[in-house]
Design a protein around this motif. Sequence first.
Motif, mmCIF file in Angstrom:
data_model
loop_
_atom_site.group_PDB
_atom_site.id
_atom_site.type_symbol
_atom_site.label_atom_id
_atom_site.label_comp_id
_atom_site.label_asym_id
_atom_site.label_seq_id
_atom_site.Cartn_x
_atom_site.Cartn_y
_atom_site.Cartn_z
ATOM 1 N N GLU A 14 33.221 36.040 59.849
ATOM 2 C CA GLU A 14 32.034 36.732 59.104
ATOM 3 C C GLU A 14 32.416 38.319 58.769
ATOM 4 O O GLU A 14 33.248 39.220 59.632
ATOM 5 N N GLY A 15 32.118 38.998 57.792
ATOM 6 C CA GLY A 15 31.774 40.443 57.358
ATOM 7 C C GLY A 15 33.688 40.526 56.636
ATOM 8 O O GLY A 15 33.557 41.198 56.078
ATOM 9 N N GLN A 16 34.063 39.307 56.647
ATOM 10 C CA GLN A 16 35.285 39.323 55.738
ATOM 11 C C GLN A 16 34.829 39.537 53.965
ATOM 12 O O GLN A 16 34.211 38.531 53.678
ATOM 13 N N GLU A 17 35.842 39.525 53.443
ATOM 14 C CA GLU A 17 35.845 39.017 51.346
ATOM 15 C C GLU A 17 36.334 38.155 51.501
ATOM 16 O O GLU A 17 37.518 37.959 52.148
ATOM 17 N N VAL A 18 35.906 36.972 50.818
ATOM 18 C CA VAL A 18 36.518 35.582 50.431
ATOM 19 C C VAL A 18 36.530 36.136 48.777
ATOM 20 O O VAL A 18 35.800 36.288 48.331
ATOM 21 N N ASN A 19 38.347 36.002 48.447
ATOM 22 C CA ASN A 19 38.435 35.455 46.792
ATOM 23 C C ASN A 19 39.219 34.364 46.809
ATOM 24 O O ASN A 19 39.497 33.395 47.387
ATOM 25 N N ILE A 20 38.318 33.343 45.686
ATOM 26 C CA ILE A 20 38.764 32.390 45.674
ATOM 27 C C ILE A 20 40.026 32.123 43.664
ATOM 28 O O ILE A 20 38.686 32.916 43.125
ATOM 29 N N THR A 21 41.276 31.429 43.907
ATOM 30 C CA THR A 21 41.473 31.886 42.954
ATOM 31 C C THR A 21 40.844 30.305 42.579
ATOM 32 O O THR A 21 41.511 29.498 42.865
ATOM 33 N N CYS A 22 41.367 30.211 40.821
ATOM 34 C CA CYS A 22 41.303 28.668 40.302
ATOM 35 C C CYS A 22 42.103 29.777 39.202
ATOM 36 O O CYS A 22 42.300 30.385 38.533
ATOM 37 N N SER A 23 43.212 27.958 38.629
ATOM 38 C CA SER A 23 43.610 27.939 38.011
ATOM 39 C C SER A 23 42.960 27.039 36.656
ATOM 40 O O SER A 23 42.644 26.350 36.870
ATOM 41 N N HIS A 24 43.297 27.361 35.501
ATOM 42 C CA HIS A 24 42.661 27.222 33.875
ATOM 43 C C HIS A 24 43.810 27.139 33.107
ATOM 44 O O HIS A 24 43.470 27.933 31.879
ATOM 45 N N ASN A 25 45.075 26.959 32.705
ATOM 46 C CA ASN A 25 45.885 27.634 32.090
ATOM 47 C C ASN A 25 46.179 26.821 30.739
ATOM 48 O O ASN A 25 45.794 27.596 29.362
ATOM 49 N N GLU A 58 24.270 40.072 42.561
ATOM 50 C CA GLU A 58 24.244 40.199 43.517
ATOM 51 C C GLU A 58 24.301 39.418 44.540
ATOM 52 O O GLU A 58 25.256 39.538 45.264
ATOM 53 N N VAL A 59 25.078 38.224 44.351
ATOM 54 C CA VAL A 59 25.979 37.057 44.759
ATOM 55 C C VAL A 59 27.626 37.028 44.961
ATOM 56 O O VAL A 59 27.799 37.120 46.553
ATOM 57 N N ALA A 60 28.715 37.537 43.771
ATOM 58 C CA ALA A 60 29.778 37.639 44.119
ATOM 59 C C ALA A 60 30.310 38.528 42.963
ATOM 60 O O ALA A 60 29.383 38.689 41.795
ATOM 61 N N LEU A 75 33.411 36.877 46.997
ATOM 62 C CA LEU A 75 32.703 36.813 47.719
ATOM 63 C C LEU A 75 32.384 37.558 48.784
ATOM 64 O O LEU A 75 33.552 37.909 49.727
ATOM 65 N N PRO A 76 31.991 39.700 48.101
ATOM 66 C CA PRO A 76 31.820 40.384 49.777
ATOM 67 C C PRO A 76 30.988 39.555 51.153
ATOM 68 O O PRO A 76 30.188 39.415 51.290
ATOM 69 N N ARG A 77 32.133 40.342 52.171
ATOM 70 C CA ARG A 77 30.959 41.081 53.160
ATOM 71 C C ARG A 77 30.764 39.015 53.116
ATOM 72 O O ARG A 77 29.472 39.805 54.046
ATOM 73 N N VAL A 78 31.288 37.920 53.493
ATOM 74 C CA VAL A 78 30.412 36.582 53.711
ATOM 75 C C VAL A 78 30.253 36.626 55.362
ATOM 76 O O VAL A 78 30.287 37.535 56.578
#
Lengths: 110, 117
Positions: A14-25, A58-60, A75-78
């Motif tokens: 909780e409170g951390q930032e989550v970053n999800i990377t997606c590859s689409h070469n 407002e979400v991401a 995703l900021p401050r999950v």
Amino acid sequence: LAKTTQPISMDSYEGQEVNITCSHNNIATNDYITWYQQFPSQGPRFIIQGYKTKVTNEVASLFIPADRKSSTLSLPRVSLSDTAVYYCLVTRSNDYKLSFGAGTTVTVRA
Amino acid sequence: GAGVSQSPSNKVTEKGKDVELRCDPISGHTALYWYRQSLGQGLEFLIYFQGNSAPDKSGLPSDRFSAERTGGSVSTLTIQRTQQEDSAVYLCASSSTMDGGNYNEQFFGPGTRLTVL
């Protein structure tokens, strides 16, 4: 359409930032990058869409580098309620057949 | 309500029986879609309606599957002579146009979980 690759799972607190990377070469000029979120026992929900640079709502936030071969959903401050599966899609404006892969299961812990 | 609704939320049936799944889209949405989602299979497109017409039925897995939409609103997905492999979550979605405010933004219902014994 371009195939996407994203991590199967991510853990956060909780409170951390989550970053999800997606590859689409193989993304094409006419393609957009779209993210959906799905909570357990619910249908998917559109989160954000972008073509290039940065999009924020407002979400991401969605970060797309100049070559567009990848994108990062931030995703900021999950909170615990952000625990869900996140799907990265490459779509064209006239697409209506959405196709989701396995997505990234994000688990937020207290 | 303001969202897409589906009924029933859960359906358990015996192999060989027929089932009907219902979808109430968001009022005013002209496009309606049916998908199914199986564990490990991702999201599978079944059929697309524009108004009461179904210009794309390409995803229906067999002739045991059919769908209709009446009054440009409610849709029913019917599965005849159900088989165990039909077990899945059936999702309905709607959108205002094919490429509305956000491209490819579809509003999903909560789904019907179908279990065929």
